[in-house]
Scaffold this motif. Structure first.
Motif, PDB file in Angstrom:
ATOM      1  N   ILE A  74     -37.713  -1.251 -26.339  1.00  0.00           N
ATOM      2  CA  ILE A  74     -37.855  -0.108 -27.256  1.00  0.00           C
ATOM      3  C   ILE A  74     -39.302   0.359 -27.385  1.00  0.00           C
ATOM      4  CG2 ILE A  74     -35.760  -0.459 -28.636  1.00  0.00           C
ATOM      5  CD1 ILE A  74     -37.560  -1.697 -30.782  1.00  0.00           C
ATOM      6  N   SER A  75     -40.235  -0.530 -27.031  1.00  0.00           N
ATOM      7  CA  SER A  75     -41.629  -0.072 -27.111  1.00  0.00           C
ATOM      8  C   SER A  75     -42.135   0.443 -25.761  1.00  0.00           C
ATOM      9  CB  SER A  75     -42.529  -1.184 -27.632  1.00  0.00           C
ATOM     10  OG  SER A  75     -42.303  -2.347 -26.922  1.00  0.00           O
ATOM     11  N   TYR A 116     -40.098   2.681 -23.810  1.00  0.00           N
ATOM     12  CA  TYR A 116     -39.465   3.957 -23.463  1.00  0.00           C
ATOM     13  C   TYR A 116     -40.412   5.128 -23.713  1.00  0.00           C
ATOM     14  CZ  TYR A 116     -35.022   1.440 -23.397  1.00  0.00           C
ATOM     15  OH  TYR A 116     -34.019   0.568 -23.116  1.00  0.00           O
ATOM     16  N   PRO A 117     -40.348   6.135 -22.809  1.00  0.00           N
ATOM     17  CA  PRO A 117     -41.214   7.306 -23.026  1.00  0.00           C
ATOM     18  C   PRO A 117     -40.827   8.072 -24.277  1.00  0.00           C
ATOM     19  CG  PRO A 117     -39.785   7.626 -21.111  1.00  0.00           C
ATOM     20  CD  PRO A 117     -39.600   6.228 -21.559  1.00  0.00           C
ATOM     21  N   GLN A 118     -39.509   8.089 -24.574  1.00  0.00           N
ATOM     22  CA  GLN A 118     -39.080   8.780 -25.779  1.00  0.00           C
ATOM     23  C   GLN A 118     -39.539   7.962 -26.986  1.00  0.00           C
ATOM     24  OE1 GLN A 118     -34.918   8.791 -26.470  1.00  0.00           O
ATOM     25  NE2 GLN A 118     -35.014  10.505 -27.894  1.00  0.00           N
ATOM     26  N   GLN A 119     -40.236   8.617 -27.910  1.00  0.00           N
ATOM     27  CA  GLN A 119     -40.758   7.883 -29.055  1.00  0.00           C
ATOM     28  C   GLN A 119     -39.655   7.573 -30.053  1.00  0.00           C
ATOM     29  OE1 GLN A 119     -44.293   6.883 -29.644  1.00  0.00           O
ATOM     30  NE2 GLN A 119     -43.786   6.992 -27.486  1.00  0.00           N
ATOM     31  N   LYS A 177     -46.227   9.830 -23.701  1.00  0.00           N
ATOM     32  CA  LYS A 177     -44.933  10.146 -23.087  1.00  0.00           C
ATOM     33  C   LYS A 177     -45.014  10.161 -21.565  1.00  0.00           C
ATOM     34  CE  LYS A 177     -40.979  13.126 -23.421  1.00  0.00           C
ATOM     35  NZ  LYS A 177     -40.386  14.343 -23.887  1.00  0.00           N
ATOM     36  N   ARG A 215     -45.588   6.594 -20.158  1.00  0.00           N
ATOM     37  CA  ARG A 215     -44.388   5.748 -20.192  1.00  0.00           C
ATOM     38  C   ARG A 215     -43.328   6.230 -19.196  1.00  0.00           C
ATOM     39  NH1 ARG A 215     -45.832   1.663 -22.848  1.00  0.00           N
ATOM     40  NH2 ARG A 215     -46.251   1.683 -25.077  1.00  0.00           N
ATOM     41  N   SER A 216     -43.215   7.561 -19.024  1.00  0.00           N
ATOM     42  CA  SER A 216     -42.178   8.055 -18.105  1.00  0.00           C
ATOM     43  C   SER A 216     -42.494   7.711 -16.665  1.00  0.00           C
ATOM     44  CB  SER A 216     -42.001   9.569 -18.161  1.00  0.00           C
ATOM     45  OG  SER A 216     -42.538  10.116 -19.273  1.00  0.00           O
ATOM     46  N   TYR A 252     -30.237  -6.089 -24.491  1.00  0.00           N
ATOM     47  CA  TYR A 252     -29.655  -5.865 -25.818  1.00  0.00           C
ATOM     48  C   TYR A 252     -28.300  -6.567 -25.842  1.00  0.00           C
ATOM     49  CZ  TYR A 252     -33.093  -2.117 -25.937  1.00  0.00           C
ATOM     50  OH  TYR A 252     -34.249  -1.399 -25.897  1.00  0.00           O
ATOM     51  N   ALA A 298     -33.252   7.326 -22.537  1.00  0.00           N
ATOM     52  CA  ALA A 298     -34.656   7.120 -22.889  1.00  0.00           C
ATOM     53  C   ALA A 298     -35.591   7.832 -21.918  1.00  0.00           C
ATOM     54  CB  ALA A 298     -34.969   5.623 -22.920  1.00  0.00           C
ATOM     55  N   TYR A 299     -35.198   7.890 -20.639  1.00  0.00           N
ATOM     56  CA  TYR A 299     -36.052   8.535 -19.634  1.00  0.00           C
ATOM     57  C   TYR A 299     -35.590   9.962 -19.324  1.00  0.00           C
ATOM     58  CZ  TYR A 299     -38.515   4.164 -18.759  1.00  0.00           C
ATOM     59  OH  TYR A 299     -39.281   3.031 -18.901  1.00  0.00           O
TER      60      TYR A 299
END
Lengths: 408, 241
Positions: free
Chosen positions: A336-337, A339-342, B71, B74-75, B87, B102-103
């Protein structure tokens, strides 16, 4: 060190740890206030119930319904660990006294729990069902049932026959039913019924004893022990942030997931994750239902606007504490830390929605049990403001403080 | 390009684990990160992923640091951890769906890539299962599937082969080569030196938090004045000195 000493050592160590955790909970998490509120609420509600209680109320039935599951529920504590498969397995022939200690300990804990919970019934028993002697005799009857129940559970655990989870549940239900029948017939003085139920228990006990294996079910017992520990840690997690990730029990809940999949719009990764965490967690979703159901019943049965208000507030506090677990970053792995999506506090949307649903549901129940509309509107306004403050001010502050890198 | 410039870092300010690391990973290359246990490989990786902040120095991806453009940073980076981290409440398929969300991978691309990867790693039948019922190798495959699903510009891989069956090892190596051809820059941390020698273009030999040798195998051989020795022998020479 003998195996008895090993059991004693483990038991004491576990108690020391539990006490340490409980002390830290009581120091600063609102837990004492919550307990105080529950005790006061229960005391006042109970007093109202005693005054309201009508002559034709089926008290014996109610007591049997309440106490049968309490007598039946037992959690055999062994404190076995995974490593025991390597280190204690060779000592299996000497483990009899270890497990004897385990049964004595479990039985004692069950007994203390029942003595405490049955003492609550003393006023109502004394007023409406009989003398103190009757009360004591009922208590002795319950103790006998409890001991037989524990032995039965132990024998079934060691059974040579393998049970599916469904069969296991059926067997548990059967035990609850027999104990309910035994208790109800005793309270109603249907002696033949009580005698029949005790004979059934003895036959089952005898049969299960014959069917029990000499080899101990190590893996099953380790799993049970691990589940107990996880349950405790999950409960603790509601009040304090544990610095480690406790293993969880997950249920697929396919029917509910089917509904979720049909209704959700897949746009946000975090909402996707948090929704599944809530639905599939062993405790979170069932507890949500239980809290709603329990407080809805209270609101219907307690004939006081003040108590109905108080019940709704208390239910919201309990649920809010419980839902904290969804937002706890320690619950999730590092992804969760990364991912590009905040993570723009998506958990707050879920918690907010769940609390609002609960507030509307309980207010709806209260409205139909004669709370004036104006009071309901006031309640909704105050509740709504409290939810917004809790979700958008308190929670971000709490978790940002705990782990500044994990939240957006 | 992934650029690591004079990075010093560790778990506490008073005790640095890695010292003045400088290296880069360009597009379309595989760089092997090699070192003994405790040499600082995982700490280096954590710094690159942004899970730890350097005490000094900078880490940039295509000219931007994590703080400058979170962003984008991370991408562009995918990660396969050494120990599977999943998970518990999500099935294998849901892990893939979550990664796609998420991506921000479009649905059609996601479905096509996900099904191809499941097929390649022989995980189709397990896609609706929960990972805690998987073997360790299967759990590791979840990490691999999620990382390759993204097709990020860079990939950081920490010991990917532990617990994998031979077919899965073959599949992952094949994928790495394919991704490299597509332009992916890969930083691969591994203890299997023969495999590293065969698949990596350049190497970083880390010892006690410092880069002892860096470059192609030929560069390293030259630096050691041993023109024909294998990577494994080079490594022993470095760490035994």
């Amino acid at each position: 060190m003998t195996t008895e000493q090993l059991f004693q050592k483990r038991m004491k160590h576990s108690w020391r740890q539990a006490i340490h955790i409980l002390v830290s909970i009581s120091r600063g998490s609102g837990f004492p206030i919550l307990i105080g509120m529950i005790v006061i609420f229960f005391y006042m509600g109970y007093q109202q119930f005693l005054t309201w209680y009508p002559a034709d109320f089926p008290l014996a039935l109610m007591l049997a319904i309440v106490y049968a599951p309490i007598i039946t529920f037992t959690n055999i504590r062994t404190w076995l660990q995974k490593a025991d498969l390597i280190f204690l397995l060779p000592l299996e022939h000497r483990m009899q006294s270890y497990f004897k200690q385990s049964l004595i300990y479990t039985g004692s804990v069950d007994l203390i729990r029942m003595l405490f919970l049955f003492s609550v019934a003393y006023p109502v028993f004394r007023l409406h069902m009989g003398s103190s002697l009757d009360y004591l005799l009922t208590l002795c009857w319950m103790i006998a049932l409890q001991i037989m129940n524990l032995l039965l559970k132990w024998n079934v655990l060691r059974s040579k026959q393998l049970f599916t989870p469904f069969q296991q549940k059926l067997w548990d239900l059967l035990r609850v039913f027999i104990i309910f029948f035994a208790l109800y017939t005793f309270l109603q003085h249907y002696w033949s019924g009580a005698l029949i139920s005790i004979i059934i228990m003895l036959v089952l006990l005898f049969q299960s004893q014959r069917n029990a294996s000499r080899i101990y079910p190590w893996e099953k017992m380790i799993q049970i022990e691990s589940n107990t520990r996880v349950r405790f840690l999950n409960w603790v997690n509601w009040f304090v942030d544990l610095p480690f990730h406790a293993e969880r029990t997950i249920y697929a809940r396919k029917w509910l997931m089917w509904i979720i999949q049909k209704t959700e719009r897949h746009q946000d990764a975090f909402l996707y994750l948090y929704t599944r965490s809530f639905i599939r967690d062993r405790d979170l979703f069932p507890m949500y239902l239980r809290i709603n159901f329990f407080f809805a019943c209270l609101i219907i049965f307690i004939p006081s606007v003040f108590f109905q208000f108080f019940a709704i507030a208390l239910s919201m506090i309990l649920e809010a504490i419980q839902l904290l677990d969804i937002a706890n970053p320690n619950r999730y792995p590092i992804w969760i830390s990364l991912y590009p999506q905040q993570n723009t506090l998506q958990w707050s949307r879920l918690i907010r929605n769940l609390l609002f649903v609960q507030m509307f549901f309980l207010s709806f129940v209260a409205y139909f049990s004669n709370i004036p509309l104006l009071s309901i509107c006031t309640l909704l306004l105050i509740g709504g403001i409290s939810i917004v403050l809790y979700v958008y001010l308190y929670l971000p502050f709490k978790f940002k403080k705990a782990n500044p890198t994990l939240l957006g | 390009m992934l650029q690591v410039e004079k990075v010093t870092g560790g778990y506490s300010l008073s005790h640095a684990v890695i010292h003045q690391l400088t290296f880069s990973v360009t597009n379309a290359e595989i760089v092997g990160l090699i070192g003994l246990n405790g040499a600082g490989k995982s700490t280096t990786i954590k710094h690159i992923l942004g899970l730890m902040s350097p005490h000094t120095g900078t880490i940039k991806l295509d000219g931007n640091s994590l703080k400058e453009d979170t962003k984008s940073y991370r991408s562009k980076i995918a990660y396969i951890p050494e120990v599977p981290q999943f998970y518990e409440e999500l099935t294998l398929w849901e892990h893939l769906e979550l990664t796609a969300l998420a991506y921000q991978i479009p649905t059609e691309t996601f479905l096509s890539r996900a099904n191809d990867l499941l097929e390649l790693f022989r995980m189709q039948r397990a896609k609706k299962w929960f990972p805690n019922t998987f073997s360790k190798g299967m759990q590791q495959k979840i990490m691999i599937l999620c990382a390759f699903l993204v097709e990020a510009k860079y990939m950081v891989i920490d010991e990917p082969f532990v617990g994998l069956d031979p077919l899965a090892i073959q599949a992952i190596l094949q994928l790495l080569l394919e991704m490299k051809q597509k332009g992916m820059g890969i930083l691969l941390s591994t203890h299997i030196l023969s495999m590293a020698e065969k698949y990596c273009d350049r190497f970083l030999i880390l010892d006690q938090g410092r880069i002892k040798l860096a470059g192609t195998l030929q560069d390293i051989q030259l630096q050691l004045n041993q023109p024909s020795i294998s990577l494994e022998e080079c490594f022993y020479k470095v760490v035994n000195d």
